[in-house]
Design a protein around this motif. Sequence first.
Motif, short mmCIF file in Angstrom:
data_model
loop_
_atom_site.label_atom_id
_atom_site.label_comp_id
_atom_site.label_asym_id
_atom_site.label_seq_id
_atom_site.Cartn_x
_atom_site.Cartn_y
_atom_site.Cartn_z
N LYS A 11 0.86 -1.19 0.00
CA LYS A 11 0.00 0.00 0.00
C LYS A 11 0.89 1.23 0.00
CE LYS A 11 -3.58 2.59 0.20
NZ LYS A 11 -4.60 2.57 -0.89
N GLN A 12 0.80 1.95 -1.10
CA GLN A 12 1.64 3.14 -1.26
C GLN A 12 0.76 4.37 -1.09
OE1 GLN A 12 5.14 3.11 -2.27
NE2 GLN A 12 4.86 5.19 -1.50
N TYR A 13 1.05 5.21 -0.08
CA TYR A 13 0.41 6.52 0.01
C TYR A 13 1.36 7.51 -0.65
CZ TYR A 13 -3.19 4.78 3.16
OH TYR A 13 -4.25 4.11 3.70
N PRO A 14 0.89 8.71 -0.98
CA PRO A 14 1.76 9.64 -1.73
C PRO A 14 3.16 9.78 -1.11
CG PRO A 14 -0.44 10.54 -1.58
CD PRO A 14 -0.46 9.26 -0.78
N SER A 15 3.24 9.86 0.21
CA SER A 15 4.57 10.12 0.76
C SER A 15 5.11 8.97 1.60
CB SER A 15 4.53 11.39 1.60
OG SER A 15 3.57 11.23 2.61
N VAL A 16 4.37 7.87 1.71
CA VAL A 16 4.86 6.78 2.56
C VAL A 16 4.37 5.43 2.03
CG1 VAL A 16 2.93 7.00 4.14
CG2 VAL A 16 5.02 5.96 4.96
N THR A 17 5.22 4.41 2.18
CA THR A 17 4.82 3.05 1.84
C THR A 17 4.31 2.40 3.12
OG1 THR A 17 6.58 3.00 0.20
CG2 THR A 17 5.60 0.89 0.79
N ALA A 18 3.00 2.30 3.25
CA ALA A 18 2.43 1.79 4.50
C ALA A 18 2.61 0.27 4.61
CB ALA A 18 0.95 2.16 4.60
N LEU A 19 2.51 -0.44 3.49
CA LEU A 19 2.79 -1.88 3.46
C LEU A 19 3.70 -2.15 2.27
CD1 LEU A 19 -0.73 -3.46 4.14
CD2 LEU A 19 1.16 -3.20 5.77
N ASP A 20 4.73 -2.96 2.49
CA ASP A 20 5.78 -3.12 1.49
C ASP A 20 5.99 -4.61 1.19
OD1 ASP A 20 7.92 -2.70 -0.10
OD2 ASP A 20 9.22 -1.81 1.44
N HIS A 21 5.32 -5.09 0.14
CA HIS A 21 5.47 -6.49 -0.29
C HIS A 21 5.33 -7.47 0.87
CE1 HIS A 21 7.33 -4.13 -3.52
NE2 HIS A 21 6.78 -5.06 -4.29
N LEU A 22 4.19 -7.40 1.51
CA LEU A 22 3.96 -8.22 2.71
C LEU A 22 3.44 -9.61 2.33
CD1 LEU A 22 3.95 -7.87 5.84
CD2 LEU A 22 1.50 -7.39 5.63
N ASP A 23 4.15 -10.64 2.78
CA ASP A 23 3.70 -12.02 2.62
C ASP A 23 3.47 -12.58 4.01
OD1 ASP A 23 4.12 -12.27 -0.23
OD2 ASP A 23 6.27 -12.30 0.22
N VAL A 24 2.23 -12.79 4.37
CA VAL A 24 1.99 -13.32 5.72
C VAL A 24 0.77 -14.23 5.70
CG1 VAL A 24 0.54 -11.40 6.55
CG2 VAL A 24 1.96 -12.66 8.17
N THR A 25 0.82 -15.25 6.54
CA THR A 25 -0.30 -16.19 6.66
C THR A 25 -0.72 -16.26 8.11
OG1 THR A 25 0.61 -17.48 4.85
CG2 THR A 25 -1.04 -18.56 6.22
#
Length: 310
Positions: A11-25
């Motif tokens: 999840k990319q917001y204009p000035s911050v990456t709130a979630l970055d290639h998250l793999d979770v189970t």
Amino acid sequence: MAVIETQGLTKQYPSVTALDHLDVTVGDGVTGLVGANGAGKSTLIKILLGLVGATSGSASVLGHDVATDGAAIRALVGYMPEHDCLPADVSASDFVVHMGQMSGLPHNAARERAADVLRHVGLAEERYRPMGGYSTGMKQRAKLAQALVHDPRLVLLDEPTNGLDPSSRDDMLALVRKVGHEFGIAVLVTSHLLGELERVSDHVVVLDSGRLLRSSATTDFLHATGSLVVEVQGKPDADRLLGQALVEAGLTARPAGGALIEVEVRDEATPDVVRDLTVDLGLGLVRMQERHQRIEDVFREGGAGSVLPV
Ligand SMILES: Nc1ncnc2c1ncn2[C@@H]1O[C@H](COP(=O)(O)OP(=O)(O)OP(=O)(O)O)[C@@H](O)[C@H]1O
Ligand SMILES: [Mg+2]
């Protein structure tokens, strides 16, 4: 089937990456989602509910794709938001009945379920009073009740202990545990305090700046980050003697103020090593307590490396 599964979720917001290639189970039982302020916990929850769209990657909840099946997910999932969201002039009883009906329950069933869940969360006579006059603890319990009213398969609880004093915090954590273990509802619960989630969670997921730092059974996690605070007596310099013996035994130990020593937990055998060395030195063990670090401290002290590998 996994309760929650994400793949490359970003999840990319204009000035911050709130979630970055998250793999979770996430599976059944109680899962603690831990991270400092801004780590991405609430963003993840909102994406799982289908309330916020992901920039890329995918996620599923109970087998439903969050991008296309939001409505199906919300029917199966209860959500306790982080911030105060209760109408001030409505009673908890009316509010929870209403939320039950919104989830599709007929009026009578909603009334019965509302009475049940309000009893479970410990809101008794107060439930007929307008919620504007509630204490923070009562508001949190009302928020939990509305998340449970439609008998969900999974609840997402965003910082349920926020703003609570120590005793209300304990009550809330006991309730979270009960929801997961007695009611059999899968729970994802967030906090920035690792120490409080380890008490109720079977599994802990740690986020740091939107990335997965760790996902493991609670017990494994504690071995990686926990420490013991030990107090010994019986000789002058008792703490220094034990500290030295612990270091010689290959453990990491340091003075912790007063006559206390802090010992890093290496594995399940660490408390026994401390006990044995104390006896060998002819000292008396006054106390030995587990100390869990705030997750921020874990990050600050050793950087990500201190709690890796994932
Ligand atoms: N609507 C938004 N617009 C822009 N940035 C946002 C938005 N929502 C969240 N963020 C940013 O995304 C990051 C993650 O926020 P998020 O609320 O998910 O964190 P959190 O782990 O829940 O934090 P907290 O413990 O403070 O609740 C933060 O940097 C936040 O400022
Ligand atoms: Mg949050």
